[in-house]
Write a protein that holds these residues in place. Structure first.
Motif, PDB file in Angstrom:
ATOM      1  N   ASP A 277       0.816  -1.214   0.000  1.00 16.17           N
ATOM      2  CA  ASP A 277       0.000   0.000   0.000  1.00 16.17           C
ATOM      3  C   ASP A 277       0.850   1.265   0.000  1.00 16.17           C
ATOM      4  OD1 ASP A 277      -2.229  -1.498  -0.040  1.00 16.17           O
ATOM      5  OD2 ASP A 277      -2.907  -1.043   1.993  1.00 16.17           O
ATOM      6  N   GLN A 278       2.091   1.142   0.370  1.00 18.78           N
ATOM      7  CA  GLN A 278       2.955   2.327   0.411  1.00 18.78           C
ATOM      8  C   GLN A 278       3.690   2.543  -0.901  1.00 18.78           C
ATOM      9  OE1 GLN A 278       4.942   3.090   4.189  1.00 18.78           O
ATOM     10  NE2 GLN A 278       3.983   1.249   4.973  1.00 18.78           N
ATOM     11  N   LEU A 279       3.490   1.611  -1.838  1.00 18.99           N
ATOM     12  CA  LEU A 279       4.091   1.778  -3.164  1.00 18.99           C
ATOM     13  C   LEU A 279       3.182   2.641  -4.021  1.00 18.99           C
ATOM     14  CD1 LEU A 279       5.253  -1.796  -4.178  1.00 18.99           C
ATOM     15  CD2 LEU A 279       6.649   0.079  -3.331  1.00 18.99           C
ATOM     16  N   ARG A 280       3.773   3.464  -4.851  1.00 16.29           N
ATOM     17  CA  ARG A 280       2.992   4.227  -5.797  1.00 16.29           C
ATOM     18  C   ARG A 280       3.311   3.833  -7.232  1.00 16.29           C
ATOM     19  NH1 ARG A 280       0.290   4.432  -2.221  1.00 16.29           N
ATOM     20  NH2 ARG A 280      -0.656   6.197  -1.154  1.00 16.29           N
ATOM     21  N   SER A 281       4.537   3.394  -7.485  1.00 16.19           N
ATOM     22  CA  SER A 281       4.862   2.843  -8.791  1.00 16.19           C
ATOM     23  C   SER A 281       6.148   2.050  -8.663  1.00 16.19           C
ATOM     24  CB  SER A 281       5.017   3.941  -9.851  1.00 16.19           C
ATOM     25  OG  SER A 281       6.157   4.724  -9.578  1.00 16.19           O
ATOM     26  N   SER A 282       6.381   1.208  -9.639  1.00 12.48           N
ATOM     27  CA  SER A 282       7.646   0.467  -9.655  1.00 12.48           C
ATOM     28  C   SER A 282       7.978   0.143 -11.095  1.00 12.48           C
ATOM     29  CB  SER A 282       7.538  -0.812  -8.828  1.00 12.48           C
ATOM     30  OG  SER A 282       6.652  -1.719  -9.454  1.00 12.48           O
ATOM     31  N   SER A 283       9.253   0.034 -11.389  1.00 10.04           N
ATOM     32  CA  SER A 283       9.658  -0.297 -12.754  1.00 10.04           C
ATOM     33  C   SER A 283      11.095  -0.802 -12.752  1.00 10.04           C
ATOM     34  CB  SER A 283       9.545   0.931 -13.665  1.00 10.04           C
ATOM     35  OG  SER A 283      10.418   1.943 -13.216  1.00 10.04           O
ATOM     36  N   VAL A 284      11.419  -1.550 -13.788  1.00  8.39           N
ATOM     37  CA  VAL A 284      12.808  -1.908 -14.048  1.00  8.39           C
ATOM     38  C   VAL A 284      13.263  -0.980 -15.170  1.00  8.39           C
ATOM     39  CG1 VAL A 284      14.406  -3.692 -14.790  1.00  8.39           C
ATOM     40  CG2 VAL A 284      12.455  -4.306 -13.358  1.00  8.39           C
ATOM     41  N   ALA A 285      14.214  -0.127 -14.876  1.00  8.04           N
ATOM     42  CA  ALA A 285      14.658   0.879 -15.843  1.00  8.04           C
ATOM     43  C   ALA A 285      16.064   0.529 -16.319  1.00  8.04           C
ATOM     44  CB  ALA A 285      14.656   2.262 -15.197  1.00  8.04           C
ATOM     45  N   ALA A 286      16.304   0.698 -17.605  1.00  7.74           N
ATOM     46  CA  ALA A 286      17.621   0.352 -18.138  1.00  7.74           C
ATOM     47  C   ALA A 286      17.991   1.269 -19.278  1.00  7.74           C
ATOM     48  CB  ALA A 286      17.642  -1.100 -18.618  1.00  7.74           C
ATOM     49  N   SER A 287      19.253   1.535 -19.388  1.00  6.31           N
ATOM     50  CA  SER A 287      19.826   2.213 -20.540  1.00  6.31           C
ATOM     51  C   SER A 287      21.295   1.842 -20.531  1.00  6.31           C
ATOM     52  CB  SER A 287      19.649   3.734 -20.459  1.00  6.31           C
ATOM     53  OG  SER A 287      20.589   4.307 -19.561  1.00  6.31           O
ATOM     54  N   ARG A 288      22.067   2.509 -21.365  1.00  4.65           N
ATOM     55  CA  ARG A 288      23.488   2.174 -21.399  1.00  4.65           C
ATOM     56  C   ARG A 288      24.174   2.412 -20.055  1.00  4.65           C
ATOM     57  NH1 ARG A 288      28.087   3.122 -25.958  1.00  4.65           N
ATOM     58  NH2 ARG A 288      29.684   2.055 -24.759  1.00  4.65           N
ATOM     59  N   LEU A 289      23.607   3.263 -19.220  1.00  2.85           N
ATOM     60  CA  LEU A 289      24.207   3.553 -17.914  1.00  2.85           C
ATOM     61  C   LEU A 289      23.993   2.433 -16.910  1.00  2.85           C
ATOM     62  CD1 LEU A 289      23.290   7.317 -17.479  1.00  2.85           C
ATOM     63  CD2 LEU A 289      25.413   6.304 -18.312  1.00  2.85           C
ATOM     64  N   GLY A 290      23.114   1.485 -17.221  1.00  2.00           N
ATOM     65  CA  GLY A 290      22.903   0.382 -16.295  1.00  2.00           C
ATOM     66  C   GLY A 290      21.434   0.037 -16.182  1.00  2.00           C
ATOM     67  N   ILE A 291      21.186  -0.976 -15.380  1.00  2.00           N
ATOM     68  CA  ILE A 291      19.816  -1.431 -15.145  1.00  2.00           C
ATOM     69  C   ILE A 291      19.550  -1.373 -13.645  1.00  2.00           C
ATOM     70  CG2 ILE A 291      20.594  -3.850 -15.114  1.00  2.00           C
ATOM     71  CD1 ILE A 291      17.827  -4.609 -16.241  1.00  2.00           C
ATOM     72  N   HIS A 292      18.385  -0.874 -13.280  1.00  3.92           N
ATOM     73  CA  HIS A 292      18.062  -0.840 -11.863  1.00  3.92           C
ATOM     74  C   HIS A 292      16.551  -0.959 -11.660  1.00  3.92           C
ATOM     75  CE1 HIS A 292      17.569   3.480 -12.840  1.00  3.92           C
ATOM     76  NE2 HIS A 292      16.648   3.456 -11.901  1.00  3.92           N
TER      77      HIS A 292
ATOM     78  N   ARG B 152      25.738   6.496 -10.960  1.00  3.58           N
ATOM     79  CA  ARG B 152      25.445   6.995 -12.306  1.00  3.58           C
ATOM     80  C   ARG B 152      26.612   7.821 -12.829  1.00  3.58           C
ATOM     81  NH1 ARG B 152      20.913  11.049 -11.867  1.00  3.58           N
ATOM     82  NH2 ARG B 152      22.631  12.499 -11.680  1.00  3.58           N
ATOM     83  N   THR B 153      27.148   8.698 -11.992  1.00  2.00           N
ATOM     84  CA  THR B 153      28.260   9.545 -12.424  1.00  2.00           C
ATOM     85  C   THR B 153      29.489   8.696 -12.746  1.00  2.00           C
ATOM     86  OG1 THR B 153      27.423  11.280 -10.978  1.00  2.00           O
ATOM     87  CG2 THR B 153      29.672  11.538 -11.779  1.00  2.00           C
ATOM     88  N   MET B 154      29.722   7.674 -11.940  1.00  2.66           N
ATOM     89  CA  MET B 154      30.865   6.804 -12.227  1.00  2.66           C
ATOM     90  C   MET B 154      30.658   6.044 -13.530  1.00  2.66           C
ATOM     91  SD  MET B 154      32.237   5.289  -8.606  1.00  2.66           S
ATOM     92  CE  MET B 154      33.669   4.523  -9.378  1.00  2.66           C
ATOM     93  N   ALA B 155      29.427   5.567 -13.736  1.00  2.00           N
ATOM     94  CA  ALA B 155      29.150   4.854 -14.987  1.00  2.00           C
ATOM     95  C   ALA B 155      29.376   5.771 -16.182  1.00  2.00           C
ATOM     96  CB  ALA B 155      27.718   4.327 -14.981  1.00  2.00           C
ATOM     97  N   GLU B 156      28.975   7.010 -16.054  1.00  2.00           N
ATOM     98  CA  GLU B 156      29.194   7.972 -17.142  1.00  2.00           C
ATOM     99  C   GLU B 156      30.676   8.215 -17.356  1.00  2.00           C
ATOM    100  OE1 GLU B 156      25.117  10.658 -16.758  1.00  2.00           O
ATOM    101  OE2 GLU B 156      26.902  11.222 -15.640  1.00  2.00           O
TER     102      GLU B 156
END
Lengths: 362, 169
Positions: A277-292, B152-156
């Motif tokens: 109930d305390q969550l409002r959204s969640s996602s797995v986000a990724a780009s060249r900088l990494g995945i989290h 993030r800054t380190m990855a960049e």
């Protein structure tokens, strides 16, 4: 990257301190020769900053304290050894106020439907000490609504609203560290390979997601290169070129496989109501900088973070970002305080003992 | 008294290297030794109040001592001096190449102080997010934002060509 960074954790001061072994023997002896009796520390207050805020339309006066500077620090620098009661933390959030079914003021935190009047994607938090007559900028729709910045204290896991500000009020506490999602959708390689198959991007995605260690797929900003990241691209991705017809870059990005983070996300979504109930959204986000893994929560208090950490697990937790809708207002780097205007307030004047026990947390 | 000494000696042996390493991130060797000495002198006095897992308390005490009494010594150190000491301190594990180690430490050195400290308290000192937040006097959420920003800054920094191409350098 961070895993390699952890491997560099220093473990031997003698890399810098000559003769460290004998020096630390001497420090040990010095420490135990000092007076061993437990003593009551002298306490002092570091620049207790306070501002008086006049209550709009009323005679009561509320005291607002800049919490980081009133944290008592014992003269010897030591925090409480055994922990203790902390003063309630005050936080703020940008919200939409919505009229409840019984005509009261409700606070929508997080997910707000964009239609007019707005709708709330979560249960409203009641602001039972306030009435719509006090919120004179509210839109006279049915139901009524208004954008606002509110401050609150936590009662258990529920924020209790203390003040309501017009969003443009210069005295409204701004988020000192607003979260910004960083991304980089540039190509994952210098020279893409040309796929020999006849599949489209859907076929590429299906094939990639079925492979072990799949992390992410994105189209580069030039719309010409499709990028697929795996934890071990050499082992996993050799056959992808035969599936797809376009330009393809294969590589890896910082972080674990998508499946692991997604499983962690579902463990949290399926958690009991006191967590979910305390969550409002969640996602797995990724780009060249990494995945989290990213969670937006109402208030990231320690109990909730501990619950999330236990559910997510240690590996995924290092790649998890928890964003709190209620942001701390005691972490501002600037000491400048805007001239207080007239928030609608139900603040309780706080009195703080100038000489707390050494057992109070500091 | 003997049992008290035994308990303290055990605690000391378990934690003194960690506390010294923390101090060496902020101070030169001489001042770091002074802070370690003061920290454990306080710990000896308050031994009866300490919990079973005292490292967070010890690091917080060292942090407060540095902030209260050694702030000018800490701020006088140039970035080059701090980086030299950090490079000397950092481990040299076989599985991390010398060039990778160099790149990581360079990227680490380029971080804002607050972000680097948040990252290292968790990645190197082994504190939990809540413990590190308490030490720094910020909320757990603010700490996690700092850590995320640091990563993030380190990855960049470790992928400069990608960052330049995308305009996120």
């Amino acid at each position: 990257m961070p895993d390699d960074l952890s491997k560099l954790a220093p473990d031997d001061p003698s890399r810098v301190i000559e003769d460290w072994t004998s020096r630390k023997e001497r420090i040990l002896g010095q420490a135990m020769r000092s007076d061993g009796a437990a003593h009551r520390s002298r306490w002092r207050w570091l620049a207790p900053a306070a501002a008086l805020v006049l209550v709009a339309g009323g005679a009561a006066v509320a005291m607002h304290l800049a919490t980081p500077d009133i944290v008592p620090v014992p003269a010897d620098g030591s925090p409480s050894a055994s922990g203790g009661q902390e003063a309630p933390e005050v936080r703020a959030a940008e919200v939409v106020l919505l009229e409840t079914d019984d005509g009261g003021v409700g606070v929508c935190v997080g997910v707000v439907g964009a239609s007019l009047p707005p709708s709330c994607g979560a249960e409203l938090i009641p602001a039972s000490d306030f009435t719509w007559d006090e919120i004179d900028w509210a839109a006279e729709t049915q139901p009524r609504f208004a954008h606002a910045i509110v401050t609150a204290e936590l009662d258990g896991r529920t924020p209790v609203v203390r003040e309501i500000y017009h969003p443009d009020d210069p005295a409204a506490p701004a988020d000192p560290h607003p979260y910004e999602f960083a991304y980089d959708f540039s190509p994952l390689c210098e020279e893409p390979i040309r796929g020999t198959g006849d599949g489209d991007v859907a076929a590429l995605a299906a094939a990639a997601e079925a492979l072990p260690g799949y992390q992410a797929l994105w189209v580069s900003s030039d719309q010409a290169t499709y990028n697929v990241a795996f934890t071990d691209p050499g082992a996993a991705a050799a056959g992808l070129g035969a599936v797809f017809s376009g330009n393809l870059c294969l590589g890896t990005i910082e972080g674990p496989a998508h499946a692991g983070l997604e499983a962690a996300q579902h463990r949290v979504l399926d958690a009991p109501p006191d967590i979910s109930d305390q969550l409002r959204s969640s996602s797995v986000a990724a780009s060249r900088l990494g995945i989290h893994l990213e969670f937006l929560v109402v208030w990231d208090h320690e109990e909730l973070l501990a619950d999330l950490e236990a559910l997510v697990g240690p590996e995924a937790w290092t790649h998890t970002v928890v964003i709190s809708a209620f942001y701390p207002i005691d972490d501002a780097e600037s000491d400048e305080q805007p001239e207080p205007s007239s928030p609608i307030t139900r603040s309780i004047p706080k009195e703080v003992d100038p000489e707390p026990s050494p057992h109070s947390d500091g | 008294m003997e049992a008290r000494q035994e308990r303290f000696t055990l605690l000391y042996q378990q934690c003194v290297d960690r506390v010294m390493i923390y101090c060496l991130r902020h101070l030169d060797a001489g001042a770091a030794e002074d802070v370690v000495s003061e920290t454990f002198t306080i710990a000896w006095r308050r031994l009866d109040e300490l919990r079973e897992h005292p490292l967070p308390w010890l690091l917080t005490t060292a942090h407060n001592l540095i902030r209260n009494n050694y702030r000018s010594r800490a701020s006088q150190r140039s970035i080059a001096q701090r980086m030299t000491q950090l490079t000397q301190l950092a481990a040299e594990p076989a599985e991390v190449t010398a060039s990778r180690r160099h790149d990581l430490l360079t990227a680490l050195g380029a971080l804002a102080d607050a972000d680097r400290e948040a990252l290292l308290l968790t990645a190197w000192d082994g504190l939990s997010s809540a413990e590190a937040a308490r030490l720094l006097g910020c909320s757990p959420g603010a700490l996690r934002v700092r850590i995320h920003r640091a990563r993030r800054t380190m990855a960049e920094a470790l992928h400069p060509s990608a960052a330049e191409r995308s305009g996120h350098a």
